[in-house]
Write a protein that holds these residues in place. Structure first.
Motif, PDB file in Angstrom:
ATOM      1  N   ALA A 253      27.061  -3.001 -15.113  1.00 56.06           N
ATOM      2  CA  ALA A 253      27.760  -1.770 -14.742  1.00 56.06           C
ATOM      3  C   ALA A 253      28.023  -0.911 -15.972  1.00 56.06           C
ATOM      4  CB  ALA A 253      29.080  -2.108 -14.044  1.00 56.06           C
ATOM      5  N   ALA A 254      28.356  -1.547 -17.093  1.00 57.45           N
ATOM      6  CA  ALA A 254      28.606  -0.798 -18.325  1.00 57.45           C
ATOM      7  C   ALA A 254      27.353  -0.052 -18.770  1.00 57.45           C
ATOM      8  CB  ALA A 254      29.083  -1.744 -19.421  1.00 57.45           C
ATOM      9  N   LEU A 255      26.205  -0.717 -18.713  1.00 60.15           N
ATOM     10  CA  LEU A 255      24.945  -0.078 -19.095  1.00 60.15           C
ATOM     11  C   LEU A 255      24.588   1.058 -18.145  1.00 60.15           C
ATOM     12  CD1 LEU A 255      22.905  -3.279 -20.002  1.00 60.15           C
ATOM     13  CD2 LEU A 255      23.688  -1.519 -21.595  1.00 60.15           C
ATOM     14  N   ALA A 256      24.850   0.841 -16.849  1.00 63.34           N
ATOM     15  CA  ALA A 256      24.561   1.887 -15.863  1.00 63.34           C
ATOM     16  C   ALA A 256      25.435   3.114 -16.104  1.00 63.34           C
ATOM     17  CB  ALA A 256      24.782   1.350 -14.452  1.00 63.34           C
ATOM     18  N   LEU A 257      26.698   2.894 -16.475  1.00 63.63           N
ATOM     19  CA  LEU A 257      27.603   4.018 -16.763  1.00 63.63           C
ATOM     20  C   LEU A 257      27.147   4.797 -17.990  1.00 63.63           C
ATOM     21  CD1 LEU A 257      31.002   2.287 -16.039  1.00 63.63           C
ATOM     22  CD2 LEU A 257      30.260   4.436 -15.023  1.00 63.63           C
ATOM     23  N   LEU A 258      26.707   4.082 -19.017  1.00 65.46           N
ATOM     24  CA  LEU A 258      26.218   4.764 -20.215  1.00 65.46           C
ATOM     25  C   LEU A 258      24.986   5.601 -19.888  1.00 65.46           C
ATOM     26  CD1 LEU A 258      26.587   5.127 -23.266  1.00 65.46           C
ATOM     27  CD2 LEU A 258      25.056   3.182 -23.592  1.00 65.46           C
ATOM     28  N   ARG A 259      24.092   5.053 -19.070  1.00 63.76           N
ATOM     29  CA  ARG A 259      22.902   5.802 -18.649  1.00 63.76           C
ATOM     30  C   ARG A 259      23.309   7.029 -17.838  1.00 63.76           C
ATOM     31  NH1 ARG A 259      18.489   6.861 -20.622  1.00 63.76           N
ATOM     32  NH2 ARG A 259      19.338   8.930 -20.229  1.00 63.76           N
ATOM     33  N   ARG A 260      24.318   6.872 -17.006  1.00 63.90           N
ATOM     34  CA  ARG A 260      24.826   7.986 -16.191  1.00 63.90           C
ATOM     35  C   ARG A 260      25.345   9.109 -17.085  1.00 63.90           C
ATOM     36  NH1 ARG A 260      27.858   8.345 -11.300  1.00 63.90           N
ATOM     37  NH2 ARG A 260      28.316  10.544 -10.961  1.00 63.90           N
ATOM     38  N   MET A 261      26.064   8.742 -18.132  1.00 64.52           N
ATOM     39  CA  MET A 261      26.592   9.749 -19.051  1.00 64.52           C
ATOM     40  C   MET A 261      25.461  10.550 -19.685  1.00 64.52           C
ATOM     41  SD  MET A 261      29.598   7.674 -21.083  1.00 64.52           S
ATOM     42  CE  MET A 261      30.205   9.134 -21.922  1.00 64.52           C
ATOM     43  N   VAL A 262      24.449   9.843 -20.181  1.00 62.37           N
ATOM     44  CA  VAL A 262      23.331  10.506 -20.851  1.00 62.37           C
ATOM     45  C   VAL A 262      22.591  11.410 -19.876  1.00 62.37           C
ATOM     46  CG1 VAL A 262      21.128  10.138 -22.045  1.00 62.37           C
ATOM     47  CG2 VAL A 262      23.082   8.649 -22.534  1.00 62.37           C
ATOM     48  N   ASP A 263      22.346  10.925 -18.662  1.00 60.31           N
ATOM     49  CA  ASP A 263      21.635  11.720 -17.657  1.00 60.31           C
ATOM     50  C   ASP A 263      22.371  13.007 -17.327  1.00 60.31           C
ATOM     51  OD1 ASP A 263      19.677   9.832 -17.544  1.00 60.31           O
ATOM     52  OD2 ASP A 263      20.380   8.884 -15.700  1.00 60.31           O
ATOM     53  N   ASP A 264      23.695  12.950 -17.321  1.00 58.67           N
ATOM     54  CA  ASP A 264      24.483  14.112 -16.918  1.00 58.67           C
ATOM     55  C   ASP A 264      24.924  14.964 -18.105  1.00 58.67           C
ATOM     56  OD1 ASP A 264      24.619  13.923 -14.009  1.00 58.67           O
ATOM     57  OD2 ASP A 264      25.741  12.088 -14.345  1.00 58.67           O
ATOM     58  N   GLY A 265      24.432  14.649 -19.289  1.00 53.63           N
ATOM     59  CA  GLY A 265      24.727  15.487 -20.444  1.00 53.63           C
ATOM     60  C   GLY A 265      26.113  15.309 -21.024  1.00 53.63           C
ATOM     61  N   VAL A 266      26.754  14.186 -20.718  1.00 58.00           N
ATOM     62  CA  VAL A 266      28.075  13.897 -21.289  1.00 58.00           C
ATOM     63  C   VAL A 266      27.867  12.986 -22.491  1.00 58.00           C
ATOM     64  CG1 VAL A 266      30.360  12.950 -20.872  1.00 58.00           C
ATOM     65  CG2 VAL A 266      29.122  14.082 -19.014  1.00 58.00           C
ATOM     66  N   SER A 267      28.193  13.472 -23.672  1.00 55.83           N
ATOM     67  CA  SER A 267      27.940  12.701 -24.892  1.00 55.83           C
ATOM     68  C   SER A 267      28.911  11.533 -25.014  1.00 55.83           C
ATOM     69  CB  SER A 267      28.075  13.606 -26.123  1.00 55.83           C
ATOM     70  OG  SER A 267      27.125  14.653 -26.082  1.00 55.83           O
ATOM     71  N   PRO A 268      28.404  10.303 -25.094  1.00 54.09           N
ATOM     72  CA  PRO A 268      29.299   9.153 -25.263  1.00 54.09           C
ATOM     73  C   PRO A 268      29.997   9.188 -26.615  1.00 54.09           C
ATOM     74  CG  PRO A 268      27.087   8.483 -24.540  1.00 54.09           C
ATOM     75  CD  PRO A 268      26.994   9.907 -24.965  1.00 54.09           C
ATOM     76  N   LEU A 269      31.207   8.674 -26.662  1.00 56.18           N
ATOM     77  CA  LEU A 269      31.898   8.495 -27.926  1.00 56.18           C
ATOM     78  C   LEU A 269      31.268   7.326 -28.688  1.00 56.18           C
ATOM     79  CD1 LEU A 269      35.537   8.734 -26.525  1.00 56.18           C
ATOM     80  CD2 LEU A 269      34.300  10.536 -27.730  1.00 56.18           C
ATOM     81  N   TYR A 270      31.466   7.303 -29.993  1.00 58.55           N
ATOM     82  CA  TYR A 270      30.948   6.179 -30.771  1.00 58.55           C
ATOM     83  C   TYR A 270      31.532   4.866 -30.268  1.00 58.55           C
ATOM     84  CZ  TYR A 270      28.906   9.354 -34.263  1.00 58.55           C
ATOM     85  OH  TYR A 270      28.154  10.299 -34.905  1.00 58.55           O
ATOM     86  N   CYS A 271      32.824   4.897 -29.925  1.00 58.72           N
ATOM     87  CA  CYS A 271      33.478   3.661 -29.486  1.00 58.72           C
ATOM     88  C   CYS A 271      32.942   3.177 -28.141  1.00 58.72           C
ATOM     89  CB  CYS A 271      34.987   3.843 -29.431  1.00 58.72           C
ATOM     90  SG  CYS A 271      35.564   5.122 -28.294  1.00 58.72           S
ATOM     91  N   THR A 272      32.324   4.072 -27.345  1.00 59.69           N
ATOM     92  CA  THR A 272      31.744   3.651 -26.065  1.00 59.69           C
ATOM     93  C   THR A 272      30.617   2.663 -26.319  1.00 59.69           C
ATOM     94  OG1 THR A 272      32.267   5.830 -25.144  1.00 59.69           O
ATOM     95  CG2 THR A 272      30.757   4.449 -23.898  1.00 59.69           C
ATOM     96  N   HIS A 273      29.784   2.953 -27.309  1.00 55.69           N
ATOM     97  CA  HIS A 273      28.733   2.009 -27.678  1.00 55.69           C
ATOM     98  C   HIS A 273      29.334   0.716 -28.232  1.00 55.69           C
ATOM     99  CE1 HIS A 273      26.486   5.837 -27.683  1.00 55.69           C
ATOM    100  NE2 HIS A 273      25.438   5.101 -27.392  1.00 55.69           N
ATOM    101  N   THR A 274      30.409   0.846 -28.989  1.00 53.65           N
ATOM    102  CA  THR A 274      31.039  -0.334 -29.583  1.00 53.65           C
ATOM    103  C   THR A 274      31.563  -1.278 -28.512  1.00 53.65           C
ATOM    104  OG1 THR A 274      31.686   0.991 -31.517  1.00 53.65           O
ATOM    105  CG2 THR A 274      32.789  -1.127 -31.216  1.00 53.65           C
ATOM    106  N   HIS A 275      32.096  -0.722 -27.416  1.00 57.65           N
ATOM    107  CA  HIS A 275      32.569  -1.573 -26.312  1.00 57.65           C
ATOM    108  C   HIS A 275      31.439  -2.488 -25.832  1.00 57.65           C
ATOM    109  CE1 HIS A 275      36.056   0.850 -26.395  1.00 57.65           C
ATOM    110  NE2 HIS A 275      35.686   1.783 -25.546  1.00 57.65           N
TER     111      HIS A 275
END
Length: 352
Positions: A253-275
């Protein structure tokens, strides 16, 4: 979580499939492209640098100049001087800071009435608004929630300044950090009773608090409220959801959410990757952690340096030296910045 359920990184990073989590889909705010600095903004920027250089000269006003004198006057109980300085700093173009009301401590809360009276008599609404908000932030940081709420309600009831969402944010943030969620929800009710509709930031504090402890059921309740009030979602919303998924061991689910952010043009925070990196390491998915960092590389050098650096450092701590060697070697090849510890590791174990 078993090895058979290991998350497939490339599948998620290359897929556009949307997985609703933890409730129905979130409406996203449209991201507006950034604009180039206008000549006026450029002029303002140069002026601000000029003022900053002047601030280092003794006797020239600065934020620190005013904070020091306000705190000295406050400790002496000289509130006439406190008020004069609060007025003057606004005229000189200096905002209040986290240090402005440091003279308020656990042992002198009795001076709060005097300070409130002083702020109420400031020259203009902007000075009053900034001072009230700064005082609330100070009280909230000390976790004097009752006193902070009292100041916010004074703003509303006496009309000295325009209380808004930002006024209540420090209180909600302080409550959720202490996991006092019932009190945080009650604070939203206080806002509504005073004619202030909670904004996305207020709900994000609650969402982050629930996700931090892995309470996805309560997190879903917050997302439902965000949906109902059509507030959209921002990077903080998604960051909280990714954190919640990782805390609950739901890496797919975490990976799917990150993909969702990228697809919709919402830039993830650095800490999002760290999670996500931390979650892979928690379950000893070392290969998947390395693959995740590599699959996300190439778009942002600072992010690459952050991700590679964090993972390499954690692998060294876990005595996973071979994987760490490969990562620091790749960091060198990509010309990514290394911290002192990684530089030493590279010189001793890779370059030599």
């Amino acid at each position: 979580m078993t090895q058979n359920n290991t998350p497939k990184i490339k599948r998620h990073l290359g897929s556009t499939t949307r997985i609703p989590f933890p409730t129905r889909s979130i409406i996203l705010l449209e991201q507006k492209p950034s604009k180039m600095l206008s000549l006026r903004k450029l002029s303002t920027l140069k002026s601000s640098r000029f003022l900053s250089s002047l601030a280092s000269i003794p006797g020239i006003p600065s934020c620190n100049y005013y904070d020091t004198r306000i705190n000295q006057a406050g400790r002496e109980g000289n509130f006439e001087t406190v008020g004069r300085l609060l007025n003057k700093r606004v005229l000189d173009g200096f905002f209040n800071t986290n240090n402005t009301f440091k003279f308020i401590t656990t042992t002198n809360l009795t001076i709060l009435n005097d300070l409130l009276e002083t702020i109420a008599q400031l020259d203009n609404n902007f000075a009053r608004k900034c001072s009230y908000d700064c005082l609330i932030a100070r009280l909230s940081k000390m976790h004097f929630i009752k006193e902070a709420t009292r100041v916010a309600e004074v703003m509303v009831s006496e009309g000295h300044a325009a209380a808004n969402n930002a006024t209540f944010h420090p209180i909600i943030n302080a409550l959720t950090k202490k996991e006092e969620f019932d009190e945080a929800w009650r604070m939203l009710d206080v806002m509504k009773s005073n004619g202030i509709s909670p904004d996305l930031t207020a709900y994000n504090y609650l969402l982050t608090g629930y996700c931090f402890i892995g309470n996805l059921t309560s997190a879903a309740r917050v997302v439902e409220k965000i949906d109902e009030e059509e507030l959209g979602a921002d990077t903080r919303t998604y960051d909280a959801l990714v954190l919640g998924a990782c805390r609950a061991g739901e890496l797919e689910a975490a990976l799917a959410l990150l993909r969702r952010m990228v697809d919709d043009g919402v830039s993830p925070l650095y800490c999002t990757h760290t999670h996500i990196i931390n979650a892979f390491l928690k379950y000893n998915y070392y290969e998947q952690a390395v693959e995740f960092v590599r699959c996300n590389a190439g778009r942002d050098l600072k992010l690459d340096a952050e991700n590679f650096g964090i993972l390499a450092t954690k692998l060294i701590t876990r005595s996973r030296f071979e994987e760490a060697k490969e990562l620091v070697k790749e960091m060198s090849e990509r010309r990514l910045t290394m911290g002192p510890r990684l530089k030493d590791f590279y010189e001793l174990n890779v370059r030599s």
